[in-house]
Scaffold this active site. Structure first.
Site, PDB file in Angstrom:
ATOM      1  N   LYS A 159       0.853  -1.105   0.013  1.00 37.57           N
ATOM      2  CA  LYS A 159       0.006   0.132  -0.030  1.00 37.57           C
ATOM      3  C   LYS A 159       0.842   1.236   0.089  1.00 37.57           C
ATOM      4  O   LYS A 159       0.735   2.171  -0.710  1.00 37.57           O
ATOM      5  CB  LYS A 159      -0.810   0.014   1.047  1.00 37.57           C
ATOM      6  N   THR A 160       1.770   1.353   0.961  1.00 35.04           N
ATOM      7  CA  THR A 160       2.720   2.450   0.971  1.00 35.04           C
ATOM      8  C   THR A 160       3.464   2.715  -0.343  1.00 35.04           C
ATOM      9  O   THR A 160       3.400   3.912  -0.765  1.00 35.04           O
ATOM     10  CB  THR A 160       3.590   2.434   2.221  1.00 35.04           C
ATOM     11  N   GLU A 206      -3.791   5.724   1.615  1.00 37.26           N
ATOM     12  CA  GLU A 206      -3.805   4.515   2.101  1.00 37.26           C
ATOM     13  C   GLU A 206      -5.067   3.861   2.541  1.00 37.26           C
ATOM     14  O   GLU A 206      -5.651   4.753   3.478  1.00 37.26           O
ATOM     15  CB  GLU A 206      -2.640   3.842   2.647  1.00 37.26           C
TER      16      GLU A 206
END
Length: 409
Positions: free
Chosen positions: A121-122, A165
């Site tokens: 996600k990051t 996110e």
């Protein structure tokens, strides 16, 4: 309940030093709200918040909570017996979890992009952020890691775009109704809440169904029975993956001189150009495909996307090169799930060093216990392994599991 951030009230963050909590606090502070909060320890993040004029209390104390607070924000890590949470409820102050606040903030933006998945996600949301920044879209950004181009995890923009996110833990992402939902992967994790993979898949299905009819669901073709996730959803479904069957796919991947992969980007079989990544690992090819798709459906040109991905150097603590000592390269990575660890170590192997050493600290007792054999298998991709004591995070040590149990396998 929901909260209108335009009311510009007094908002208190319980756990304000966390990477995502601090970002939301900064966004509301920028929006004109009065913001304060507390955290267990002083950190660079709490120092940065103080420099912005935000009051930060070190330690949780009921005396920090006063009647003029309009709303208290907390995270899933906060226990019900927290003294500040108890005092807020005693005083009748509205309380809200972080995910719901993020959802309320994102509703103010017409073109919100939420990046979800068990892993990546990051990195992917950071890729998307850099693409939009370089394209002059001036997005508002809320990340779970530090992005060098904005020197932080947060940026207050002035456009219709919001990039964030979307965390599945405690169904947090079900408070978001994104214009674009990116689903990178779905695997077992956070089983202290979800219990099993079927429950996790149901949560991601619910997330996909929050996308409006004019929006997009960008989902990995590698997700098992992906049709179940998107079936009946209103948004337009776009797939990405390594094979040529996905809407956005990679062809002719080859290791390049920067340690990453170069590959042709195909949209419905038509080549849009060739991407060269400086960050290593085949998993980052998939992350780049997802980022490309989110930007492309947002009408950013293929040329601009390719240029940004070529220049992307990664988020901090995601295969971050820290330096070298006695000829050994030192890399920091946040990987805490077996799949992530295996991907990171395989990427390190591709760099062709003589030996790969892995200094690993397991994250939470419950995850270590659940994935004990999987951790051992993932770590086997290193030549030498050093195990640190388990990082407890939100949990308490019951004596059931330790790093030594990983070593035994």
């Amino acid at each position: 309940m929901s909260y209108d951030i335009n009311k510009k009230g007094y908002i208190y963050f319980l756990g304000i030093g966390g990477i995502s909590m601090s970002g939301l606090a900064m966004i509301l502070n920028h929006n004109g709200c009065k913001v304060a909060g507390s955290d267990i320890l002083q950190s660079k993040t709490t120092d940065s918040l103080k420099e912005m004029g935000i009051k930060v209390n070190i330690g949780h104390n009921a005396a920090n909570i006063t009647r003029n607070i309009d709303l208290l924000i907390y995270t899933a890590a906060v226990k019900e017996d927290n003294p500040e949470l108890l005092e807020a409820r005693r005083l009748g102050i509205d309380v809200m979890d972080r995910g719901r606040l993020l959802g309320d903030i994102m509703q103010k933006y017409d073109k919100s992009i939420a990046v979800s998945g068990t892993h990546g996600k990051t990195t992917t949301s950071s890729m998307i952020s850099d693409i939009f920044l370089n394209a002059g879209k001036d997005p508002t950004i809320s990340l779970g890691g530090v992005l060098p181009s904005i020197n932080g995890a947060y940026k207050a923009g002035g456009s219709k775009y919001f990039i964030a996110e979307a965390c599945e833990y405690y169904d947090s992402f079900l408070n978001i109704e994104p214009y674009i939902a990116v689903i990178l992967n779905i695997e077992e994790d956070h089983l202290d809440y979800f219990k099993n993979i079927d429950r996790i898949r149901k949560s991601f299905r619910d997330f996909a169904h929050l996308v409006p009819e004019n929006g997009f669901i960008i989902i990995s073709e590698r997700i098992d029975k992906a049709d179940y996730i998107t079936e009946g959803a209103k948004g337009r479904v776009m797939t990405f993956g390594i094979s040529g069957t996905a809407d956005f796919s990679a062809a002719d991947p080859k290791l390049n001189d920067m340690g990453g992969y170069s590959f042709d980007i195909l949209y419905k079989g038509i080549c849009l150009g060739r991407i060269s990544l400086s960050i290593p690992g085949m998993h980052n090819v998939e992350n780049a495909l997802a980022a490309f798709a989110a930007a492309y459906v947002s009408e950013i040109s293929a040329e601009d996307i390719i240029d940004s991905l070529h220049r992307f150097s990664g988020a901090k603590r995601r295969f971050q090169k820290k330096g070298s000592i006695n000829g050994a390269l030192v890399v920091d990575d946040y990987a805490h799930h077996p799949t992530e660890i295996a991907a990171t170590l395989k990427a390190a192997q591709n760099l062709k060093f003589k030996r790969v050493w892995c200094l690993f600290q397991p994250h939470t007792y419950s995850r270590t216990k659940t994935f004990l054999s999987e951790f051992a298998e993932a770590l086997s991709h290193a030549d030498n392994i050093i195990l640190a004591p388990i990082f407890a995070a939100r949990e308490k040590d019951t004596g059931e599991i330790s790093s030594a149990d990983v070593a035994k396998l």
